[in-house]
Motif scaffolding. Structure first.
Motif, PDB file in Angstrom:
ATOM      1  N   THR A 388       0.845  -1.191   0.000  1.00 55.83           N
ATOM      2  CA  THR A 388       0.000   0.000   0.000  1.00 55.83           C
ATOM      3  C   THR A 388       0.871   1.228   0.000  1.00 55.83           C
ATOM      4  O   THR A 388       2.009   1.192   0.441  1.00 55.83           O
ATOM      5  N   SER A 389       0.339   2.318  -0.525  1.00 54.92           N
ATOM      6  CA  SER A 389       1.099   3.567  -0.536  1.00 54.92           C
ATOM      7  C   SER A 389       1.193   4.115   0.865  1.00 54.92           C
ATOM      8  O   SER A 389       0.453   3.740   1.743  1.00 54.92           O
ATOM      9  N   GLU A 390       2.151   5.046   1.072  1.00 57.23           N
ATOM     10  CA  GLU A 390       2.425   5.542   2.406  1.00 57.23           C
ATOM     11  C   GLU A 390       1.268   6.333   2.992  1.00 57.23           C
ATOM     12  O   GLU A 390       1.175   6.511   4.187  1.00 57.23           O
ATOM     13  N   HIS A 391       0.347   6.808   2.155  1.00 57.68           N
ATOM     14  CA  HIS A 391      -0.746   7.617   2.674  1.00 57.68           C
ATOM     15  C   HIS A 391      -2.099   6.940   2.526  1.00 57.68           C
ATOM     16  O   HIS A 391      -3.128   7.554   2.654  1.00 57.68           O
ATOM     17  N   THR A 392      -2.098   5.628   2.233  1.00 62.05           N
ATOM     18  CA  THR A 392      -3.351   4.905   2.081  1.00 62.05           C
ATOM     19  C   THR A 392      -3.410   3.786   3.099  1.00 62.05           C
ATOM     20  O   THR A 392      -2.499   2.987   3.190  1.00 62.05           O
ATOM     21  N   THR A 393      -4.440   3.718   3.868  1.00 61.46           N
ATOM     22  CA  THR A 393      -4.658   2.654   4.834  1.00 61.46           C
ATOM     23  C   THR A 393      -5.975   1.980   4.529  1.00 61.46           C
ATOM     24  O   THR A 393      -6.840   2.543   3.849  1.00 61.46           O
ATOM     25  N   PRO A 394      -6.189   0.735   5.021  1.00 60.85           N
ATOM     26  CA  PRO A 394      -7.459   0.071   4.758  1.00 60.85           C
ATOM     27  C   PRO A 394      -8.641   0.890   5.230  1.00 60.85           C
ATOM     28  O   PRO A 394      -9.688   0.901   4.600  1.00 60.85           O
ATOM     29  N   ASP A 395      -8.488   1.591   6.362  1.00 71.83           N
ATOM     30  CA  ASP A 395      -9.600   2.364   6.888  1.00 71.83           C
ATOM     31  C   ASP A 395      -9.929   3.574   6.038  1.00 71.83           C
ATOM     32  O   ASP A 395     -11.048   4.073   6.044  1.00 71.83           O
ATOM     33  N   SER A 396      -8.910   4.065   5.314  1.00 74.07           N
ATOM     34  CA  SER A 396      -9.123   5.286   4.540  1.00 74.07           C
ATOM     35  C   SER A 396      -9.258   5.014   3.046  1.00 74.07           C
ATOM     36  O   SER A 396      -9.241   5.935   2.251  1.00 74.07           O
ATOM     37  N   LYS A 397      -9.388   3.768   2.685  1.00 72.93           N
ATOM     38  CA  LYS A 397      -9.430   3.431   1.268  1.00 72.93           C
ATOM     39  C   LYS A 397     -10.600   4.092   0.564  1.00 72.93           C
ATOM     40  O   LYS A 397     -10.467   4.680  -0.499  1.00 72.93           O
ATOM     41  N   SER A 398     -11.784   3.999   1.164  1.00 69.11           N
ATOM     42  CA  SER A 398     -12.952   4.570   0.507  1.00 69.11           C
ATOM     43  C   SER A 398     -12.828   6.067   0.363  1.00 69.11           C
ATOM     44  O   SER A 398     -13.276   6.643  -0.629  1.00 69.11           O
ATOM     45  N   ALA A 399     -12.209   6.698   1.368  1.00 71.62           N
ATOM     46  CA  ALA A 399     -12.040   8.151   1.292  1.00 71.62           C
ATOM     47  C   ALA A 399     -11.052   8.528   0.217  1.00 71.62           C
ATOM     48  O   ALA A 399     -11.221   9.505  -0.494  1.00 71.62           O
ATOM     49  N   ASN A 400     -10.010   7.726   0.058  1.00 70.95           N
ATOM     50  CA  ASN A 400      -8.982   8.062  -0.911  1.00 70.95           C
ATOM     51  C   ASN A 400      -9.364   7.677  -2.338  1.00 70.95           C
ATOM     52  O   ASN A 400      -8.662   8.013  -3.280  1.00 70.95           O
ATOM     53  N   GLU A 401     -10.434   6.921  -2.500  1.00 73.61           N
ATOM     54  CA  GLU A 401     -10.856   6.587  -3.857  1.00 73.61           C
ATOM     55  C   GLU A 401     -11.285   7.833  -4.616  1.00 73.61           C
ATOM     56  O   GLU A 401     -11.294   7.854  -5.841  1.00 73.61           O
ATOM     57  N   SER A 402     -11.630   8.918  -3.870  1.00 76.54           N
ATOM     58  CA  SER A 402     -12.058  10.139  -4.523  1.00 76.54           C
ATOM     59  C   SER A 402     -10.907  11.103  -4.779  1.00 76.54           C
ATOM     60  O   SER A 402     -11.123  12.227  -5.179  1.00 76.54           O
ATOM     61  N   VAL A 403      -9.656  10.680  -4.495  1.00 78.43           N
ATOM     62  CA  VAL A 403      -8.511  11.557  -4.719  1.00 78.43           C
ATOM     63  C   VAL A 403      -8.412  11.902  -6.193  1.00 78.43           C
ATOM     64  O   VAL A 403      -8.348  11.035  -7.053  1.00 78.43           O
ATOM     65  N   GLN A 404      -8.398  13.174  -6.490  1.00 84.93           N
ATOM     66  CA  GLN A 404      -8.366  13.627  -7.874  1.00 84.93           C
ATOM     67  C   GLN A 404      -6.940  13.657  -8.414  1.00 84.93           C
ATOM     68  O   GLN A 404      -6.718  13.453  -9.592  1.00 84.93           O
ATOM     69  N   SER A 405      -5.973  13.953  -7.538  1.00 80.80           N
ATOM     70  CA  SER A 405      -4.604  14.122  -7.995  1.00 80.80           C
ATOM     71  C   SER A 405      -3.666  13.260  -7.157  1.00 80.80           C
ATOM     72  O   SER A 405      -3.171  13.711  -6.129  1.00 80.80           O
ATOM     73  N   PRO A 406      -3.440  11.989  -7.532  1.00 91.48           N
ATOM     74  CA  PRO A 406      -2.573  11.110  -6.748  1.00 91.48           C
ATOM     75  C   PRO A 406      -1.201  11.749  -6.551  1.00 91.48           C
ATOM     76  O   PRO A 406      -0.629  12.299  -7.481  1.00 91.48           O
ATOM     77  N   PHE A 407      -0.705  11.638  -5.332  1.00 90.21           N
ATOM     78  CA  PHE A 407       0.567  12.274  -4.987  1.00 90.21           C
ATOM     79  C   PHE A 407       1.524  11.238  -4.419  1.00 90.21           C
ATOM     80  O   PHE A 407       1.129  10.363  -3.652  1.00 90.21           O
ATOM     81  N   GLU A 408       2.773  11.352  -4.791  1.00 92.37           N
ATOM     82  CA  GLU A 408       3.786  10.448  -4.267  1.00 92.37           C
ATOM     83  C   GLU A 408       5.048  11.248  -3.970  1.00 92.37           C
ATOM     84  O   GLU A 408       5.445  12.103  -4.763  1.00 92.37           O
ATOM     85  N   ALA A 409       5.645  10.986  -2.815  1.00 94.86           N
ATOM     86  CA  ALA A 409       6.885  11.654  -2.430  1.00 94.86           C
ATOM     87  C   ALA A 409       7.882  10.605  -1.953  1.00 94.86           C
ATOM     88  O   ALA A 409       7.547   9.761  -1.132  1.00 94.86           O
ATOM     89  N   VAL A 410       9.083  10.637  -2.490  1.00 94.48           N
ATOM     90  CA  VAL A 410      10.122   9.692  -2.086  1.00 94.48           C
ATOM     91  C   VAL A 410      11.425  10.451  -1.872  1.00 94.48           C
ATOM     92  O   VAL A 410      11.684  11.473  -2.517  1.00 94.48           O
ATOM     93  N   GLU A 411      12.242   9.942  -0.949  1.00 90.82           N
ATOM     94  CA  GLU A 411      13.572  10.502  -0.730  1.00 90.82           C
ATOM     95  C   GLU A 411      14.537   9.905  -1.741  1.00 90.82           C
ATOM     96  O   GLU A 411      14.564   8.684  -1.930  1.00 90.82           O
ATOM     97  N   VAL A 412      15.314  10.746  -2.374  1.00 88.47           N
ATOM     98  CA  VAL A 412      16.326  10.291  -3.325  1.00 88.47           C
ATOM     99  C   VAL A 412      17.638  11.008  -3.023  1.00 88.47           C
ATOM    100  O   VAL A 412      17.656  12.042  -2.351  1.00 88.47           O
ATOM    101  N   TRP A 413      18.710  10.451  -3.529  1.00 88.02           N
ATOM    102  CA  TRP A 413      20.038  11.019  -3.293  1.00 88.02           C
ATOM    103  C   TRP A 413      20.776  11.197  -4.614  1.00 88.02           C
ATOM    104  O   TRP A 413      20.724  10.328  -5.499  1.00 88.02           O
TER     105      TRP A 413
END
Length: 609
Positions: A388-413
């Motif tokens: 699962t993504s870092e900002h998605t949990t089973p409890d919040s799945k239904s809420a996040n299904e309405s996300v219009q702009s998926p966002f991802e942030a990762v640390e890189v070097w």
């Protein structure tokens, strides 16, 4: 902050109203502080003087009744000085260093890195970025520095407890400490270049594992025994950063001789055996034995890699065994027939599944190797877990299904000239950005290619000229000799420390890489013109959110007026001004509609007294 002396621009006595306001700020800032604690460092009827220092930031220092400075504030955020912390050692949660030798870098003005901290088996307690914490040395319960956390506990755990832990604002013996006429130290363990354990300690306790302790509980201990310390020690190979001007230079202190901890194995057994998840009521000893064996096999198949060996028993338990337990199950080593983690691992070693040996310096059990041809290993079918993504949990799945702009942030070097020869040697691209795992894979590929693992000790990597320069050139003090070997477990982190930290954000296929750590979006509600409230939203550009589009969206959603303004001092950044106190709903909107993780949203309500 106080490495160099600052000019005092103005000095004045605080009025009664300002003293009350300062006391309220302390109460809000230090949530566990009682009225007695506040009275100890800022008596209600004390004569308080504030000195305004010449500094790019708003910097005030508060002196009580002409004594040592007790408080300072940076841009409105109040912090205790070491003098205040020596009155109340448990006022703030503490990071415990791995050993006294590490303290020489902290008292030299360096920020604190996670590899220099003792991490308990269950991990650190939860905290957010920007919270005040202090630094302590094992065996000496009086803080040596105070600062703000550089990242949240969630981000630190995902990073494998690597990177910067604490931005040091004030430390012994900086200019703020030395500015007091009656300056003093709490015990003989405080020397100019290094802090060691309190020599007058009559009894060494076993609590200091780098976490926060209860304020009331610890203050009661100090009333009974003012000179009691907290005993703890850590592994070698600590990587920290030494400040040299505006840049940070990686320094490896793996060869520092820390005081050996003869009871490490016993402490690990006690700590690991006390960890419970849920409740184990009704489970038999035989069932717990089977569950432990299943968790071990699951971990050996999924997370324990040969290149990471050897692994201390405490790390194996907290970082591999516990995460491998089946959903909804309970793991308690005390409820098994083995009773102790060390005995259980020795049993598995005797069966031939693993090789577990005792580390002589610390007397702690290490997992040295895994027999992947063993019948139990071959017959076991690991359970597949859905990522699962870092900002998605089973409890919040239904809420996040309405996300219009998926966002991802990762640390890189980003590779620097130090590590370029290693990348070129293994055919890796020196111009691309690497995740922590990818960077570690590169350096271990070089080690395998050059056969640098010592035949007589698989836990140690011998350094050839190329690898030694990549890890330590420019970081070793003039006149000091370069190391000839490095512990395998420290190799990845040391290599990563020679690269430049960045973060990569992605939204709707568009990716941007920026230098440094990802800044949080801020939502601040404050009063203006009497009783009217306004909510300010800033830092949206870090998450590729268009402030103009969001302002129009919020105007419709909350049926209120919105406007845009330039953020002072930040060219090209805008903040949204929303009429009314819609702080909670606005935060939920950013999470649900724009996929911004909660840990990257700072919410502050200045209307509450």
């Amino acid at each position: 902050m106080f490495k160099k002396a600052s000019e005092v621009k103005a000095q004045q006595r605080l009025s009664g109203a300002d003293r009350k306001k300062l006391r309220r700020s302390i109460c809000e800032r230090f949530g566990h502080a009682t009225d007695a604690h506040i009275e100890a460092i800022l008596p209600a009827k004390a004569d308080v003087t504030v000195a305004k220092l010449a500094n790019p930031n708003r910097l005030h220092v508060y002196v009580v009744d002409g004594g040592p400075p007790m408080l300072f504030d940076v841009d409105g955020e109040v912090f205790p000085t070491v003098y205040a912390l020596w009155k109340l050692p448990s006022l703030l949660p503490a990071f415990i260093l791995k050993g006294a030798e590490v303290s020489r870098y902290v008292v030299g003005g360096a920020d604190l890195m996670f590899p220099g901290i003792t991490i308990p088996p269950e991990g650190l307690p939860e905290f957010e970025a920007g919270q005040p914490w202090v630094v302590k040395v094992p065996g000496n319960d009086w803080p040596i520095a105070v600062g703000t956390t550089a990242m949240s506990s969630t981000a630190a755990k995902k990073a494998g407890y690597r990177g910067k832990a604490l931005r040091i604002l004030h430390f012994y013996p900086d200019t703020l400490w030395s500015s007091a006429e009656g300056r003093y130290v709490p015990n003989a363990g405080f020397s100019e270049g290094m802090i060691s354990e309190d020599p007058s300690t009559s009894q060494q306790g076993g609590d200091g594992e780098g976490g926060a302790q209860g304020v009331d509980e610890q203050d009661q201990e100090h009333e009974q025994e003012q000179e009691q310390g907290v005993a703890n020690s850590g592994d070698d190979g600590t990587e920290i950063y030494q400040v040299t001007g505006p840049e940070y230079v990686a320094v490896d202190v793996k060869d520092l001789k820390l005081a050996p901890d003869t009871s490490a194995a016993e402490e690990a057994d006690e700590e690991c055996s006390s960890i419970e998840v849920g409740t184990s009521t009704g489970i038999s000893t035989e069932e717990m034995d089977l569950l432990l064996d299943r968790c071990l096999l699951q971990a050996l198949h999924t997370t324990v890699k040969d290149k990471d060996l050897p692994i201390p028993a405490s790390i194996l338990w907290s970082g591999h065994i516990l995460p491998a337990r089946p959903a909804g199950s309970t793991v308690d080593i005390k409820k098994s027939s083995h009773k102790k983690l060390s005995k259980w691992l020795q049993t598995k070693s005797a069966s031939g599944l693993i090789v577990a040996k005792e580390s002589k310096p610390r007397k702690e059990i290490l997992l040295c190797s895994v027999n992947r041809s063993h019948a139990l290993y071959q017959e076991f079918k690991p359970e597949k877990k859905v990522a699962t993504s870092e900002h998605t949990t089973p409890d919040s799945k239904s809420a996040n299904e309405s996300v219009q702009s998926p966002f991802e942030a990762v640390e890189v070097w980003k590779p620097t000239h130090h590590v370029a020869p290693i990348l070129n040697a293994v055919g890796a691209d020196a111009a691309k950005f690497y995740t922590a795992a990818e960077a570690s894979e590169v350096v271990f590929s070089y080690v395998d290619k050059e056969s640098l693992v010592k035949p007589d000790n698989k836990a140690v990597v011998a350094l050839d000229a190329v690898l030694c320069d990549a890890l330590f050139k420019g970081a070793v003090k003039k006149g000091s000799s370069y190391p000839s070997e490095v512990l395998k477990r420290d190799l990845g982190a040391t290599f990563l420390g020679r690269m430049q930290a960045h973060h990569k954000v992605t939204r709707e296929g568009k990716s941007v890489v920026r230098k440094g750590a990802l800044r949080c979006a801020q939502i601040i509600t404050e009063r203006r013109q009497g009783n009217k409230k306004v909510t300010r939203v800033s830092g949206l550009e870090s998450f590729l959110v268009d402030p103009d589009a969001l302002a129009a969206e919020l105007q419709k959603k909350f049926a209120c007026s919105t406007s845009l303004a330039e953020v002072p001092g930040k060219k090209g950044e805008k903040e949204i001004l929303v009429q009314g106190g819609v702080i909670e709903n606005l935060g939920k909107h950013l999470v649900q509609q724009y996929g911004i993780p909660k840990k990257f949203i700072e919410i502050l309500d200045k209307t509450k007294k």
